[in-house]
Design a protein around this motif. Structure first.
Motif, PDB file in Angstrom:
ATOM      1  N   ALA A   3       0.832  -1.202   0.000  1.00 54.66           N
ATOM      2  CA  ALA A   3       0.000   0.000   0.000  1.00 54.66           C
ATOM      3  C   ALA A   3       0.867   1.253   0.000  1.00 54.66           C
ATOM      4  CB  ALA A   3      -0.914  -0.007   1.216  1.00 54.66           C
ATOM      5  N   SER A   4       0.431   2.275  -0.732  1.00 54.19           N
ATOM      6  CA  SER A   4       1.179   3.530  -0.723  1.00 54.19           C
ATOM      7  C   SER A   4       0.779   4.389   0.478  1.00 54.19           C
ATOM      8  CB  SER A   4       0.916   4.296  -2.018  1.00 54.19           C
ATOM      9  OG  SER A   4      -0.481   4.409  -2.216  1.00 54.19           O
ATOM     10  N   SER A   5      -0.317   4.006   1.127  1.00 54.30           N
ATOM     11  CA  SER A   5      -0.812   4.780   2.266  1.00 54.30           C
ATOM     12  C   SER A   5      -0.109   4.362   3.554  1.00 54.30           C
ATOM     13  CB  SER A   5      -2.318   4.521   2.413  1.00 54.30           C
ATOM     14  OG  SER A   5      -2.761   4.923   3.676  1.00 54.30           O
ATOM     15  N   PRO A   6       0.087   5.304   4.508  1.00 55.91           N
ATOM     16  CA  PRO A   6       0.644   4.911   5.802  1.00 55.91           C
ATOM     17  C   PRO A   6      -0.408   4.326   6.754  1.00 55.91           C
ATOM     18  CG  PRO A   6       0.270   7.271   5.762  1.00 55.91           C
ATOM     19  CD  PRO A   6      -0.108   6.759   4.390  1.00 55.91           C
ATOM     20  N   VAL A   7      -1.655   4.236   6.306  1.00 54.22           N
ATOM     21  CA  VAL A   7      -2.733   3.820   7.229  1.00 54.22           C
ATOM     22  C   VAL A   7      -2.742   2.301   7.403  1.00 54.22           C
ATOM     23  CG1 VAL A   7      -5.233   3.739   7.604  1.00 54.22           C
ATOM     24  CG2 VAL A   7      -4.169   5.812   6.675  1.00 54.22           C
ATOM     25  N   PRO A 182      -9.420  11.560  12.684  1.00 60.08           N
ATOM     26  CA  PRO A 182      -9.626  12.639  11.719  1.00 60.08           C
ATOM     27  C   PRO A 182     -10.327  13.807  12.413  1.00 60.08           C
ATOM     28  CG  PRO A 182     -10.390  10.540  10.845  1.00 60.08           C
ATOM     29  CD  PRO A 182     -10.062  10.301  12.288  1.00 60.08           C
ATOM     30  N   ALA A 183     -10.084  15.027  11.951  1.00 64.74           N
ATOM     31  CA  ALA A 183     -10.704  16.216  12.553  1.00 64.74           C
ATOM     32  C   ALA A 183     -12.211  16.001  12.630  1.00 64.74           C
ATOM     33  CB  ALA A 183     -10.378  17.433  11.704  1.00 64.74           C
ATOM     34  N   VAL A 193      -5.340  12.543  21.225  1.00 63.68           N
ATOM     35  CA  VAL A 193      -5.399  12.137  19.822  1.00 63.68           C
ATOM     36  C   VAL A 193      -4.798  13.212  18.920  1.00 63.68           C
ATOM     37  CG1 VAL A 193      -7.452  10.725  20.209  1.00 63.68           C
ATOM     38  CG2 VAL A 193      -7.717  13.095  19.474  1.00 63.68           C
ATOM     39  N   LEU A 194      -4.290  12.776  17.791  1.00 65.20           N
ATOM     40  CA  LEU A 194      -3.809  13.690  16.749  1.00 65.20           C
ATOM     41  C   LEU A 194      -4.525  13.339  15.451  1.00 65.20           C
ATOM     42  CD1 LEU A 194      -1.506  14.456  18.738  1.00 65.20           C
ATOM     43  CD2 LEU A 194       0.064  14.397  16.820  1.00 65.20           C
ATOM     44  N   THR A 195      -4.655  14.301  14.574  1.00 60.65           N
ATOM     45  CA  THR A 195      -5.221  14.000  13.257  1.00 60.65           C
ATOM     46  C   THR A 195      -4.148  13.282  12.432  1.00 60.65           C
ATOM     47  OG1 THR A 195      -4.465  16.014  12.185  1.00 60.65           O
ATOM     48  CG2 THR A 195      -6.605  16.130  13.328  1.00 60.65           C
ATOM     49  N   PRO A 196      -4.569  12.622  11.343  1.00 63.56           N
ATOM     50  CA  PRO A 196      -3.563  11.949  10.492  1.00 63.56           C
ATOM     51  C   PRO A 196      -2.472  12.919  10.026  1.00 63.56           C
ATOM     52  CG  PRO A 196      -5.765  11.202   9.903  1.00 63.56           C
ATOM     53  CD  PRO A 196      -5.953  12.309  10.895  1.00 63.56           C
ATOM     54  N   VAL A 197      -2.850  14.110   9.615  1.00 64.74           N
ATOM     55  CA  VAL A 197      -1.856  15.072   9.111  1.00 64.74           C
ATOM     56  C   VAL A 197      -0.905  15.497  10.234  1.00 64.74           C
ATOM     57  CG1 VAL A 197      -1.556  17.394   8.172  1.00 64.74           C
ATOM     58  CG2 VAL A 197      -3.313  15.878   7.222  1.00 64.74           C
ATOM     59  N   GLU A 198      -1.462  15.781  11.419  1.00 65.75           N
ATOM     60  CA  GLU A 198      -0.608  16.174  12.555  1.00 65.75           C
ATOM     61  C   GLU A 198       0.381  15.062  12.896  1.00 65.75           C
ATOM     62  OE1 GLU A 198      -3.775  19.027  15.011  1.00 65.75           O
ATOM     63  OE2 GLU A 198      -3.675  16.884  15.419  1.00 65.75           O
ATOM     64  N   ALA A 225     -11.044   9.311   2.688  1.00 70.04           N
ATOM     65  CA  ALA A 225     -10.947  10.697   3.173  1.00 70.04           C
ATOM     66  C   ALA A 225      -9.628  10.911   3.920  1.00 70.04           C
ATOM     67  CB  ALA A 225     -12.144  11.017   4.067  1.00 70.04           C
ATOM     68  N   ILE A 226      -9.226   9.922   4.697  1.00 69.18           N
ATOM     69  CA  ILE A 226      -7.941  10.050   5.418  1.00 69.18           C
ATOM     70  C   ILE A 226      -6.794  10.096   4.413  1.00 69.18           C
ATOM     71  CG2 ILE A 226      -6.338   8.886   6.994  1.00 69.18           C
ATOM     72  CD1 ILE A 226      -8.791   7.811   8.498  1.00 69.18           C
ATOM     73  N   ASN A 227      -6.834   9.181   3.442  1.00 64.73           N
ATOM     74  CA  ASN A 227      -5.763   9.169   2.433  1.00 64.73           C
ATOM     75  C   ASN A 227      -5.718  10.483   1.646  1.00 64.73           C
ATOM     76  OD1 ASN A 227      -4.602   6.717   3.049  1.00 64.73           O
ATOM     77  ND2 ASN A 227      -5.938   5.553   1.688  1.00 64.73           N
ATOM     78  N   GLU A 228      -6.895  11.005   1.342  1.00 59.90           N
ATOM     79  CA  GLU A 228      -6.956  12.299   0.622  1.00 59.90           C
ATOM     80  C   GLU A 228      -6.307  13.392   1.458  1.00 59.90           C
ATOM     81  OE1 GLU A 228      -9.675  13.555  -2.244  1.00 59.90           O
ATOM     82  OE2 GLU A 228      -8.205  12.057  -2.886  1.00 59.90           O
ATOM     83  N   SER A 229      -6.597  13.384   2.773  1.00 60.87           N
ATOM     84  CA  SER A 229      -6.041  14.434   3.639  1.00 60.87           C
ATOM     85  C   SER A 229      -4.522  14.352   3.657  1.00 60.87           C
ATOM     86  CB  SER A 229      -6.612  14.341   5.054  1.00 60.87           C
ATOM     87  OG  SER A 229      -6.039  13.247   5.757  1.00 60.87           O
TER      88      SER A 229
END
Ligand code: C5P
Length: 234
Positions: A3-7, A182-183, A193-198, A225-229
């Motif tokens: 996967a290219s995503s870190p999730v 996510p926010a 908690v932190l958002t994915p971007v943070e 939505a997380i991957n998009e962010s």
């Protein structure tokens, strides 16, 4: 499939069927999956094999902690299953960690070996009852440094710890962080908690996300939505 995503989606289920149903709704190129103690104890290696045959890379989150010989054997069994990531408790000590790294060295495609430092469920009061001379953040750094020194490829940590660990331990060293929301999402029982971007900005390498995806009305859309962010392409 890588996967290219870190999730990493946490499959926190008690049985195989809902775990497979959730997996079937997700795209293996858009995330990885985490199988922990509850699901693995209920569903076993067969489930891991089914997820892998669907194209997912699996983080087998069993947090091994035992004498060196036993942990090394458990890791060899995990590697034989073909999982992508495994973990051990760093507090098992140097000889256990070195035996862990040694057990996986020489394999053609070994899983990433990750350490658990201080469980992020512990607060300062819980930690003080363990009578450790270091403060909790000092102990996290100490254990993460030991993990790196013994040949582990990263640690599980809270996103709050990520920036210090990244600064002190450099790259490449994987920081795997749960407690991601996510926010606007509900915090559930997570406290900090932190958002994915943070979390990514703080130096995380992989984000463990459970309920914001698994309990969403449309899990694939929540993941998307997380991957998009994060500007992940898929
Ligand atoms: O649903 P949620 O996103 O809170 O799930 C987070 C996942 O990460 C769960 O599987 C939880 O057990 C795991 N985890 C955590 N905190 C840690 C280590 C693992 O939340 N320190």
């Amino acid at each position: 499939m890588s996967a290219s995503s870190p999730v990493i989606v946490a499959l926190d289920y008690a049985q195989m069927t809902p775990a497979l149903e959730l997996a079937a709704s997700l795209d293996p190129s858009a995330c990885r999956l985490k199988v922990g103690k509850e699901l693995f104890t209920a569903a076993g290696p067969v489930l891991v094999e089914r997820l892998q045959s669907m194209g997912f890379e699996v983080f087998l989150d069993l947090k091994f902690h035992d004498i060196p010989n036993t942990v090394a054997g458990a890791l060899r069994s995990a590697a034989a299953l073909g999982v992508w990531m495994v973990n051990v408790h760093v507090s098992g000590g140097r000889r256990m960690l070195e035996a862990s790294a040694e057990a996986l060295s020489g394999l053609t495609a070994p899983p990433l070996l990750i350490g658990v430092t201080v469980l992020t469920s512990m607060d300062a009061k819980d930690f003080s009852e363990l009578a450790c001379a270091n403060s909790l953040p000092e102990q996290v750094l100490r254990l993460a440094s030991l993990a790196k020194d013994c040949g582990l490829q990263g640690v599980v940590c809270s996103a709050q710890e990520a920036s210090t660990l990244r600064e002190q331990l450099g790259s490449p060293f994987a920081l795997v962080t749960p407690g991601i929301r996510p926010a606007g999402a509900t915090q559930d029982d997570q406290r900090r908690v932190l958002t994915p971007v943070e979390a990514m900005d703080a130096g995380s390498s992989y984000l463990v996300v459970g309920r914001p995806i698994t309990r969403a009305e449309d899990p694939a859309a929540a993941l998307h939505a997380i991957n998009e962010s994060l500007c992940v392409s898929r």
